[in-house]
Scaffold this active site. Sequence first.
Site, PDB file in Angstrom:
ATOM      1  N   GLY A  38     161.017 -50.879 -95.006  1.00  0.00           N
ATOM      2  CA  GLY A  38     159.855 -50.135 -94.507  1.00  0.00           C
ATOM      3  C   GLY A  38     159.197 -50.979 -93.436  1.00  0.00           C
ATOM      4  O   GLY A  38     158.789 -52.101 -93.705  1.00  0.00           O
ATOM      5  N   THR A  39     159.068 -50.455 -92.228  1.00  0.00           N
ATOM      6  CA  THR A  39     159.092 -51.335 -91.057  1.00  0.00           C
ATOM      7  C   THR A  39     158.177 -50.869 -89.939  1.00  0.00           C
ATOM      8  O   THR A  39     157.890 -49.677 -89.823  1.00  0.00           O
ATOM      9  CB  THR A  39     160.545 -51.353 -90.502  1.00  0.00           C
TER      10      THR A  39
END
Length: 203
Positions: free
Chosen positions: A24-25
């Site tokens: 998750g970025t």
Amino acid sequence: ADKFANYAMEDQFHNLKPGEVDAGTSIMAVEFDGGVILGADSRTSTGTYVANRVSDKLTAVHDRVYCCRSGSAADTQAVSDYVRHFLAGHAMELGRLPKVSTAAHLFRNMCYQNKNNLMAGIIVAGWDEVDGGSVHCIPLGGSCVRQPFAIGGSGSTFIYGLCDANYRPGMTREECLEFVRVCLSHAMARDGSSGGVIRTVTI
């Protein structure tokens, strides 16, 4: 209540295989005259659990070509390893450094041909003698688009307006670096799946 909690947990991981880690970025890259700057946060999460707070999502695929990885950590690491291998062979055959667009299209081919099995959103950026600094965005599904700047990952949804308001064509290297840092810090503040430190690469 437990029944609904189980449904929520199942929905949270519906795209991930058992034991797979989701990066998750917040990632981005921007062109300037003479090169590119890539940036990423450092949080790797598995749902609500932070698996690694200092991960490196900026991966070298050749001397002057890097990629930013978002989506499944396993998928993006595997794809970038394949592209690094193919690009090394290609550069040896040519006897010179490869083009950034060649690297981007290798990523595009792998992501498109395996689009039903991969969860990989990738930004490819670097410098070559033909195009200079260039940024290519390869979102889920495997299309490939060259852009003056690109953003990706779960945190990018929070900063589209910020990026559009602050981006100007012809920014200097220092202005682009500040642009990347400001945008990523806002994404990390808003997105629970992004955080840690901001890593940047200048090519």
